[in-house]
Motif scaffolding. Structure first.
Motif, PDB file in Angstrom:
ATOM      1  N   TYR A 285      -0.838   8.653   5.187  1.00  0.00           N
ATOM      2  CA  TYR A 285      -1.618   9.846   4.836  1.00  0.00           C
ATOM      3  C   TYR A 285      -0.751  11.101   4.945  1.00  0.00           C
ATOM      4  N   ASP A 286       0.116  11.151   5.952  1.00  0.00           N
ATOM      5  CA  ASP A 286       1.011  12.310   6.115  1.00  0.00           C
ATOM      6  C   ASP A 286       1.959  12.451   4.930  1.00  0.00           C
ATOM      7  N   LYS A 287       2.506  11.340   4.450  1.00  0.00           N
ATOM      8  CA  LYS A 287       3.407  11.380   3.289  1.00  0.00           C
ATOM      9  C   LYS A 287       2.652  11.868   2.049  1.00  0.00           C
ATOM     10  N   TRP A 288       1.451  11.405   1.897  1.00  0.00           N
ATOM     11  CA  TRP A 288       0.603  11.779   0.763  1.00  0.00           C
ATOM     12  C   TRP A 288       0.344  13.286   0.779  1.00  0.00           C
ATOM     13  N   ARG A 289      -0.129  13.780   1.927  1.00  0.00           N
ATOM     14  CA  ARG A 289      -0.372  15.221   2.056  1.00  0.00           C
ATOM     15  C   ARG A 289       0.923  16.013   1.897  1.00  0.00           C
ATOM     16  N   GLY A 290       1.997  15.494   2.470  1.00  0.00           N
ATOM     17  CA  GLY A 290       3.279  16.185   2.398  1.00  0.00           C
ATOM     18  C   GLY A 290       3.765  16.387   0.976  1.00  0.00           C
ATOM     19  N   ALA A 291       3.555  15.393   0.115  1.00  0.00           N
ATOM     20  CA  ALA A 291       3.972  15.522  -1.288  1.00  0.00           C
ATOM     21  C   ALA A 291       3.195  16.644  -1.980  1.00  0.00           C
ATOM     22  N   ILE A 292       1.920  16.769  -1.661  1.00  0.00           N
ATOM     23  CA  ILE A 292       1.097  17.825  -2.263  1.00  0.00           C
ATOM     24  C   ILE A 292       1.540  19.194  -1.757  1.00  0.00           C
ATOM     25  N   VAL A 293       1.738  19.308  -0.446  1.00  0.00           N
ATOM     26  CA  VAL A 293       2.174  20.581   0.145  1.00  0.00           C
ATOM     27  C   VAL A 293       3.523  21.004  -0.438  1.00  0.00           C
TER      28      VAL A 293
ATOM     29  N   GLY B  67     -12.248  -0.032  -4.037  1.00  0.00           N
ATOM     30  CA  GLY B  67     -11.993   1.088  -3.145  1.00  0.00           C
ATOM     31  C   GLY B  67     -10.517   1.422  -3.055  1.00  0.00           C
ATOM     32  N   CYS B  68     -10.218   2.405  -2.240  1.00  0.00           N
ATOM     33  CA  CYS B  68      -8.848   2.842  -2.009  1.00  0.00           C
ATOM     34  C   CYS B  68      -8.183   1.865  -1.035  1.00  0.00           C
ATOM     35  N   PRO B  69      -7.064   1.250  -1.400  1.00  0.00           N
ATOM     36  CA  PRO B  69      -6.438   0.285  -0.487  1.00  0.00           C
ATOM     37  C   PRO B  69      -6.137   0.871   0.888  1.00  0.00           C
TER      38      PRO B  69
ATOM     39  N   ILE C  70      -4.309  12.777 -11.768  1.00  0.00           N
ATOM     40  CA  ILE C  70      -4.385  11.558 -10.952  1.00  0.00           C
ATOM     41  C   ILE C  70      -5.843  11.123 -10.785  1.00  0.00           C
ATOM     42  N   PHE C  71      -6.719  12.047 -10.448  1.00  0.00           N
ATOM     43  CA  PHE C  71      -8.129  11.699 -10.320  1.00  0.00           C
ATOM     44  C   PHE C  71      -8.648  11.090 -11.622  1.00  0.00           C
ATOM     45  N   THR C  72      -8.294  11.703 -12.741  1.00  0.00           N
ATOM     46  CA  THR C  72      -8.774  11.228 -14.041  1.00  0.00           C
ATOM     47  C   THR C  72      -8.175   9.872 -14.404  1.00  0.00           C
ATOM     48  N   SER C  73      -6.867   9.701 -14.187  1.00  0.00           N
ATOM     49  CA  SER C  73      -6.238   8.433 -14.564  1.00  0.00           C
ATOM     50  C   SER C  73      -6.731   7.279 -13.692  1.00  0.00           C
ATOM     51  N   VAL C  74      -6.981   7.531 -12.421  1.00  0.00           N
ATOM     52  CA  VAL C  74      -7.531   6.480 -11.561  1.00  0.00           C
ATOM     53  C   VAL C  74      -8.945   6.131 -12.015  1.00  0.00           C
ATOM     54  N   ALA C  75      -9.745   7.150 -12.370  1.00  0.00           N
ATOM     55  CA  ALA C  75     -11.096   6.888 -12.886  1.00  0.00           C
ATOM     56  C   ALA C  75     -11.037   6.040 -14.151  1.00  0.00           C
ATOM     57  N   ASP C  76     -10.114   6.375 -15.042  1.00  0.00           N
ATOM     58  CA  ASP C  76      -9.958   5.604 -16.280  1.00  0.00           C
ATOM     59  C   ASP C  76      -9.588   4.152 -15.979  1.00  0.00           C
ATOM     60  N   ALA C  77      -8.657   3.960 -15.043  1.00  0.00           N
ATOM     61  CA  ALA C  77      -8.225   2.601 -14.692  1.00  0.00           C
ATOM     62  C   ALA C  77      -9.371   1.797 -14.089  1.00  0.00           C
TER      63      ALA C  77
ATOM     64  N   ILE D 291       0.833  -1.206   0.000  1.00  0.00           N
ATOM     65  CA  ILE D 291       0.000   0.000   0.000  1.00  0.00           C
ATOM     66  C   ILE D 291       0.866   1.254   0.000  1.00  0.00           C
ATOM     67  N   ALA D 292       1.915   1.286   0.808  1.00  0.00           N
ATOM     68  CA  ALA D 292       2.796   2.467   0.834  1.00  0.00           C
ATOM     69  C   ALA D 292       3.390   2.731  -0.542  1.00  0.00           C
ATOM     70  N   GLY D 293       3.767   1.680  -1.242  1.00  0.00           N
ATOM     71  CA  GLY D 293       4.307   1.829  -2.585  1.00  0.00           C
ATOM     72  C   GLY D 293       3.283   2.352  -3.571  1.00  0.00           C
ATOM     73  N   GLU D 294       2.036   1.888  -3.436  1.00  0.00           N
ATOM     74  CA  GLU D 294       0.965   2.368  -4.313  1.00  0.00           C
ATOM     75  C   GLU D 294       0.700   3.854  -4.088  1.00  0.00           C
ATOM     76  N   VAL D 295       0.641   4.250  -2.818  1.00  0.00           N
ATOM     77  CA  VAL D 295       0.409   5.667  -2.512  1.00  0.00           C
ATOM     78  C   VAL D 295       1.561   6.510  -3.041  1.00  0.00           C
ATOM     79  N   ASP D 296       2.774   6.036  -2.845  1.00  0.00           N
ATOM     80  CA  ASP D 296       3.942   6.778  -3.316  1.00  0.00           C
ATOM     81  C   ASP D 296       3.928   6.916  -4.838  1.00  0.00           C
ATOM     82  N   GLN D 297       3.664   5.817  -5.527  1.00  0.00           N
ATOM     83  CA  GLN D 297       3.689   5.859  -6.989  1.00  0.00           C
ATOM     84  C   GLN D 297       2.523   6.669  -7.544  1.00  0.00           C
ATOM     85  N   THR D 298       1.322   6.424  -7.042  1.00  0.00           N
ATOM     86  CA  THR D 298       0.134   7.099  -7.570  1.00  0.00           C
ATOM     87  C   THR D 298       0.142   8.574  -7.244  1.00  0.00           C
ATOM     88  N   TRP D 299       0.602   8.929  -6.038  1.00  0.00           N
ATOM     89  CA  TRP D 299       0.510  10.319  -5.602  1.00  0.00           C
ATOM     90  C   TRP D 299       1.852  11.033  -5.520  1.00  0.00           C
ATOM     91  N   ALA D 300       2.715  10.621  -4.630  1.00  0.00           N
ATOM     92  CA  ALA D 300       3.938  11.395  -4.375  1.00  0.00           C
ATOM     93  C   ALA D 300       4.790  11.545  -5.625  1.00  0.00           C
TER      94      ALA D 300
END
Length: 196
Positions: free
Chosen positions: A137-145, A112-114, A96-103, A71-80
């Protein structure tokens, strides 16, 4: 175990461990952690009880490995990684929202979200697991910030904005799971067009 001729090992402990994690990750995603038994994992992975318990003495050890190694790898690849590589945070988020919807639409099934599924099921049952989930979740938010700051974004509260993005994604994934399509994710992607 050896092949009897040259004393070489014919078993593959690392491969067995990875197969068990893959099977468990898929089962936890589709059925849930509580509804998936160790016996379910044993049968699907095709391993002996001894092999499973050698790598994962308890089911809790198995969910930790799924969180850390899948799961950590998926979050990192998909988001960070995607956010860091994009021209801007907002472009990355919409993409990202669009590509996940397409997939999801292409695979014609939504589990659902793993990370979200595990968070909903286990966050209150185990403090160490809750902390591990929270750190993802912190890593995910941190990449966006980080990307918003790098962009010189005019968004007044990057931390709050990143929390909103994560909440929208996890909520949209819940709707996608209920509706069995990517419509909610596409709708969110369109709404991000209003941000500058």
């Amino acid at each position: 175990m050896t092949d009897g001729t040259r004393g070489r090992r014919t078993n593959d402990p690392a491969g067995t461990r990875n197969r068990v994690i893959d099977v468990a990750a898929a089962a936890f995603q589709s059925r849930g952690y509580t509804a998936t038994s160790v016996l379910d994992v044993l049968k699907a992975a095709g391993v002996s009880p001894g092999a499973l318990h050698h790598h994962f003495p308890t089911k809790r050890h198995l969910i930790e490995a799924v969180l850390r190694e899948r799961i950590a790898g998926e979050v990192d690849q998909t988001w960070a990684q995607a956010v860091r590589a994009a021209p801007s945070a907002l472009e990355a988020i919409r993409a990202i929202f669009t590509s996940v919807a397409d997939a999801l639409d292409a695979q014609q099934t939504v589990s659902g979200c793993p990370l979200g599924n595990i968070a909903l099921e286990l966050s209150r049952s185990d403090e160490e697991l809750r902390a591990l989930i929270a750190s993802e979740y912190d890593k995910w938010r941190g990449a966006i910030v980080e990307k918003l700051h790098a962009d010189g974004s005019r968004i007044a509260d990057p931390d709050g904005f990143a929390t909103m993005v994560v909440a929208l994604f996890t909520g949209a994934m819940s709707l996608a799971k209920v509706e069995q399509n990517g419509r909610a994710l596409r709708s969110c992607a369109e709404q991000f067009g209003a941000f500058r």
